[in-house]
Design an enzyme around this catalytic site. Structure first.
Site, PDB file in Angstrom:
ATOM      1  N   GLY A 155       0.888  -1.141  -0.008  1.00  0.00           N
ATOM      2  CA  GLY A 155       0.195   0.076   0.186  1.00  0.00           C
ATOM      3  C   GLY A 155       0.677   1.150  -0.011  1.00  0.00           C
ATOM      4  O   GLY A 155       2.246   1.221  -0.439  1.00  0.00           O
ATOM      5  N   ARG A 156       0.364   2.379   0.563  1.00  0.00           N
ATOM      6  CA  ARG A 156       0.950   3.541   0.368  1.00  0.00           C
ATOM      7  C   ARG A 156       2.275   3.454   1.125  1.00  0.00           C
ATOM      8  O   ARG A 156       3.518   3.985   0.700  1.00  0.00           O
ATOM      9  CB  ARG A 156       0.154   4.699   1.127  1.00  0.00           C
ATOM     10  CG  ARG A 156      -0.648   5.247   0.116  1.00  0.00           C
ATOM     11  CD  ARG A 156      -1.445   6.456   0.568  1.00  0.00           C
ATOM     12  NE  ARG A 156      -2.196   6.053   1.880  1.00  0.00           N
ATOM     13  CZ  ARG A 156      -3.327   5.535   2.157  1.00  0.00           C
ATOM     14  NH1 ARG A 156      -4.263   5.705   1.474  1.00  0.00           N
ATOM     15  NH2 ARG A 156      -3.686   5.231   3.408  1.00  0.00           N
ATOM     16  N   ILE A 157       2.363   2.921   2.498  1.00  0.00           N
ATOM     17  CA  ILE A 157       3.566   2.927   3.265  1.00  0.00           C
ATOM     18  C   ILE A 157       4.611   1.877   2.922  1.00  0.00           C
ATOM     19  O   ILE A 157       5.568   1.941   2.579  1.00  0.00           O
ATOM     20  CB  ILE A 157       3.303   2.595   4.589  1.00  0.00           C
ATOM     21  CG1 ILE A 157       2.528   3.880   5.323  1.00  0.00           C
ATOM     22  CG2 ILE A 157       4.537   2.617   5.515  1.00  0.00           C
ATOM     23  CD1 ILE A 157       2.002   3.784   6.676  1.00  0.00           C
ATOM     24  N   ARG A 178      -4.054  -8.577  -2.884  1.00  0.00           N
ATOM     25  CA  ARG A 178      -4.263  -8.148  -4.615  1.00  0.00           C
ATOM     26  C   ARG A 178      -2.669  -7.668  -5.005  1.00  0.00           C
ATOM     27  O   ARG A 178      -2.137  -6.875  -4.333  1.00  0.00           O
ATOM     28  CB  ARG A 178      -5.146  -7.017  -4.649  1.00  0.00           C
ATOM     29  CG  ARG A 178      -6.565  -7.320  -5.025  1.00  0.00           C
ATOM     30  CD  ARG A 178      -7.651  -6.283  -5.221  1.00  0.00           C
ATOM     31  NE  ARG A 178      -7.569  -5.263  -4.108  1.00  0.00           N
ATOM     32  CZ  ARG A 178      -8.392  -5.756  -3.142  1.00  0.00           C
ATOM     33  NH1 ARG A 178      -9.385  -6.690  -3.088  1.00  0.00           N
ATOM     34  NH2 ARG A 178      -8.590  -4.664  -1.977  1.00  0.00           N
ATOM     35  N   ARG A 238       0.926  -2.362  13.101  1.00  0.00           N
ATOM     36  CA  ARG A 238       0.102  -2.508  14.215  1.00  0.00           C
ATOM     37  C   ARG A 238       0.480  -3.941  15.021  1.00  0.00           C
ATOM     38  O   ARG A 238       0.714  -4.855  14.571  1.00  0.00           O
ATOM     39  CB  ARG A 238      -1.282  -2.957  13.831  1.00  0.00           C
ATOM     40  CG  ARG A 238      -2.166  -1.410  13.743  1.00  0.00           C
ATOM     41  CD  ARG A 238      -2.392  -0.814  14.909  1.00  0.00           C
ATOM     42  NE  ARG A 238      -3.003   0.445  14.716  1.00  0.00           N
ATOM     43  CZ  ARG A 238      -2.702   1.567  14.352  1.00  0.00           C
ATOM     44  NH1 ARG A 238      -1.328   1.646  14.264  1.00  0.00           N
ATOM     45  NH2 ARG A 238      -3.155   2.439  14.210  1.00  0.00           N
ATOM     46  N   GLU A 267      -0.410  -2.986  23.582  1.00  0.00           N
ATOM     47  CA  GLU A 267       0.374  -1.617  23.876  1.00  0.00           C
ATOM     48  C   GLU A 267      -0.591  -0.800  25.039  1.00  0.00           C
ATOM     49  O   GLU A 267      -1.917  -1.022  24.909  1.00  0.00           O
ATOM     50  CB  GLU A 267       0.503  -0.934  22.489  1.00  0.00           C
ATOM     51  CG  GLU A 267       1.423  -1.260  21.435  1.00  0.00           C
ATOM     52  CD  GLU A 267       1.444  -0.518  20.619  1.00  0.00           C
ATOM     53  OE1 GLU A 267       1.957  -0.823  19.289  1.00  0.00           O
ATOM     54  OE2 GLU A 267       0.968   0.832  20.505  1.00  0.00           O
ATOM     55  N   HIS A 285       6.091   2.866  19.427  1.00  0.00           N
ATOM     56  CA  HIS A 285       4.937   3.354  18.523  1.00  0.00           C
ATOM     57  C   HIS A 285       5.170   4.692  18.061  1.00  0.00           C
ATOM     58  O   HIS A 285       4.295   5.840  18.224  1.00  0.00           O
ATOM     59  CB  HIS A 285       3.597   3.003  19.147  1.00  0.00           C
ATOM     60  CG  HIS A 285       2.624   2.827  17.854  1.00  0.00           C
ATOM     61  ND1 HIS A 285       1.411   2.149  18.150  1.00  0.00           N
ATOM     62  CD2 HIS A 285       2.399   3.546  16.660  1.00  0.00           C
ATOM     63  CE1 HIS A 285       0.659   2.158  16.913  1.00  0.00           C
ATOM     64  NE2 HIS A 285       1.276   3.089  16.076  1.00  0.00           N
ATOM     65  N   ALA A 287       6.753   5.700  14.763  1.00  0.00           N
ATOM     66  CA  ALA A 287       6.938   5.750  13.490  1.00  0.00           C
ATOM     67  C   ALA A 287       6.499   6.940  12.726  1.00  0.00           C
ATOM     68  O   ALA A 287       7.255   7.400  11.820  1.00  0.00           O
ATOM     69  CB  ALA A 287       6.430   4.370  12.496  1.00  0.00           C
TER      70      ALA A 287
HETATM   71  C1  DGY Z   1      -1.394   5.294  12.396  1.00  0.00           C
HETATM   72  O1  DGY Z   1      -1.555   6.492  12.088  1.00  0.00           O
HETATM   73  O2  DGY Z   1      -2.082   4.357  12.442  1.00  0.00           O
HETATM   74  C2  DGY Z   1      -0.234   5.345  13.253  1.00  0.00           C
HETATM   75  O3  DGY Z   1       0.109   3.989  13.928  1.00  0.00           O
HETATM   76  C3  DGY Z   1      -0.313   6.267  14.543  1.00  0.00           C
HETATM   77  O4  DGY Z   1       1.044   6.375  15.053  1.00  0.00           O
END
Ligand code: DGY
Length: 321
Positions: A155-157, A178, A238, A267, A285, A287
């Site tokens: 995906g985007r990331i 996909r 996640r 978490e 958490h 990132a």
């Molecule tokens: C998100 O945008 O889902 C990140 O985990 C928040 O830090």
């Protein structure tokens, strides 16, 4: 009279100033986490809320907030929100996609490099005063350049992470529910493989899928066994997508060589097993946490709330309205 809204955690002043143009704003600027009871009580007379991923919005919760019209998450992930329950209760739900891709991709690389080159382990050694001189075989790590990067979720990331790999002259393979469009595969120089091929071939496995019942423990005991013993696992998506107990066991036994983790099951509680391991790089958490990006995320959530409560369609509406 302006509509009343709640911001459940501390945000930037700019965000409060913007919201205050439209709303009577209560904000938890002391940033004290609220349990569901306190949150429901505070929301009982509010029309909208800016929330974060630690605020669980479900049917029982919504039943206690009859005036609520919108919940706007400061996060792209929205597994803390029961969308069906929101739709039933006629509550709009929104997230913040797009604005955090580059920052999260950058941090994924921080985890990859820190884990492969044993940076946190070496720093701990240094801080403890244990360094007594240069040694040829000290903290031998794994080369990232020319290695094979396996991406779960293009995906985007995932795409940002893949594009950054071009600089390291890596082979990039990916798996997703996909297959991506040919132009995306080309821009990322990424080849589609099945899950087992990815696990078996990658030197670095990195996860970029949303959390859902379908991705719960996507990487568990069996998947870890299929990875190379020299490989590392990276997770900045996640908690719950990786089975933490199985991962700790795999890291202890040397089933895989290391892990770089920004997210965890349950978490902010951390499985204490992680703290006993040297072959992990751990982060709380963060990132997406550059100042510019966290401001953009909070502003986008605020814009979603303004739209939702002024009769416009919020730009990032998640449920049908
Ligand atoms: C998100 O945008 O889902 C990140 O985990 C928040 O830090």
């Amino acid at each position: 009279m302006k509509p009343k809204v709640l911001v459940t955690r501390e945000v930037f002043d700019e965000v409060l100033e913007y919201l205050s143009q439209y709303f009577d704003v209560t904000s938890n600027q002391s940033d004290i986490p609220m349990n569901p009871e306190t949150l429901a009580t505070k929301l009982s007379d509010k029309l909208g809320a800016i929330i974060t991923l630690s605020d669980r919005i479900d049917e029982a919760f919504l039943a206690r907030c009859p005036d609520l019209k919108a919940v706007c998450n400061i996060a792209v992930g929205y597994n803390n929100i029961d969308l069906e329950a929101c739709t039933k209760a006629k509550v709009m739900a929104t997230n913040t996609p797009g604005v955090l891709d580059d920052t999260t991709g950058d941090f994924t690389w921080a985890l990859i490099l820190a884990t492969a080159r044993r940076l946190t382990e070496a720093e701990t050694y240094l801080r403890k005063g244990q360094w007594d001189g240069w040694k040829l075989k000290q903290f031998l790590g794994m080369d990232v350049h020319h290695a094979t990067l396996g991406i779960f979720g293009l995906g985007r990331i995932g795409q940002v992470v893949a594009r950054r790999a071009i600089g390291f002259e890596m082979k990039v393979i990916y798996h997703d529910v996909r297959r991506a469009a040919p132009e995306i595969e080309q821009a990322c120089r990424a080849s589609f493989v099945n899950k087992d091929e990815l696990l078996g071939q990658a030197d670095i496995v990195t996860i970029h899928v949303p959390y859902s019942s379908a991705t719960h423990h996507l990487v568990g005991k069996e998947e870890l066994k299929r990875m190379k013993p020299t490989s590392i696992l990276i997770n900045a998506s996640r908690g719950g997508i990786v089975d933490d107990t199985a991962l700790i066991e795999a890291l202890r036994k040397g089933t895989i060589a290391g892990a770089g983790l920004d997210v965890f099951e349950n978490e902010p509680k951390l499985n204490p097993g992680f703290l006993e391991l040297k072959n992990v790089a751990l982060a709380p958490h963060i990132a997406s946490s550059s100042k510019a990006t966290r401001l953009k995320m909070a502003m986008l959530a605020a814009q979603n709330l303004v739209a939702a409560l002024t009769g416009e369609k919020p730009p990032n509406l998640l449920n049908p309205f």
